[in-house]
Design an enzyme around this catalytic site. Structure first.
Site: not given
Ligand SMILES: Nc1ncnc2c1ncn2[C@@H]1O[C@H](COP(=O)(O)OP(=O)(O)OP(=O)(O)O)[C@@H](O)[C@H]1O
Ligand SMILES: [Mg+2]
Length: 199
Positions: A34-35, A37, A39-40, A108
């Site tokens: 997923g993109l 941010g 939430g992965k 990915s």
């Molecule tokens: N319903 C939700 N599910 C997941 N994350 C959420 C939700 N609502 C808000 N958030 C927030 O969104 C952010 C997601 O960030 P995270 O680092 O998990 O993304 P990521 O997909 O790992 O991004 P990256 O590819 O940049 O590592 C966190 O700050 C989290 O608290």
């Molecule tokens: Mg991440």
């Protein structure tokens, strides 16, 4: 490959099935895509903690972390990205042999790359979790501040802004994080893993 012709595998006495029986569950890989941010990492690490608390063998593999170590020598060219993905897939395969539930959090963006991982890891062990979130919401969260830099043109080829993201067509799990709470997503993943990893 010629350089491999004098290399034979050593067959040890401890195999995957023995680890799985010891652990009390099967090994599998959940691939969170997923993109940035979406939430992965947030979901993967919460799932890890929940499974750990249940006494299960579990490990998170996170994009940013492998870039510091195992793949620290690789750039972001197309060839290097493919090599990055290949190494991660091979590493996950080793952990599966060790009976571990592997939670893999990698943007990915390309379907072809995810397909290659599925092939290396093995279709039966690979479960795709699409962490779906509109780019506008990811940008609003902008946890790393990179979307702003991408919009300003200071980061090139940023997924969702100036580089493509191929959404999974038929993921095993769909987590829509704009609509679902973190807890909802974690519960859905944990339930899926408990069902799929049962011996
Ligand atoms: N319903 C939700 N599910 C997941 N994350 C959420 C939700 N609502 C808000 N958030 C927030 O969104 C952010 C997601 O960030 P995270 O680092 O998990 O993304 P990521 O997909 O790992 O991004 P990256 O590819 O940049 O590592 C966190 O700050 C989290 O608290
Ligand atoms: Mg991440």
């Amino acid at each position: 490959m010629d350089s491999m012709k004098n290399i034979r595998r050593y067959q040890g006495a401890v195999d995957r099935g023995m680890w799985e029986r010891l652990n009390g569950h099967k090994a599998l890989a959940i691939w969170f895509t997923g993109l940035s941010g979406a939430g992965k990492s947030t979901i993967a690490h919460e799932v890890e903690k929940t499974l750990f608390d249940r006494g299960m063998r579990v490990k998170v593999f996170d994009g940013d972390n492998v870039r510091h170590g195992l793949c620290g020598d690789l750039s972001f060219s197309l060839e290097a990205r493919a090599e990055n993905t290949r190494r991660i897939a091979e590493m996950v395969k080793l952990f599966l042999e060790n009976g571990t539930i592997c939670l893999c959090a990698f943007i990915s963006p390309l379907r072809a790359d995810r397909l290659r991982v599925r092939e290396i890891v093995g279709a039966g062990d690979f479960h795709e979790a699409f962490v779906s979130c509109p780019v506008g919401e990811c940008e609003r969260r902008d946890t790393k501040g990179y979307y702003r830099l991408a919009r300003e043109g200071k980061i090139k080829n940023y997924t969702g802004v100036s580089a493509p993201y191929d959404a999974p067509l038929d993921p095993e799990l769909l987590l829509e994080t704009e609509k679902m709470s973190i807890r909802d997503s974690v519960e859905a993943v944990v339930a899926y893993i408990l069902k799929t990893s049962a011996l």
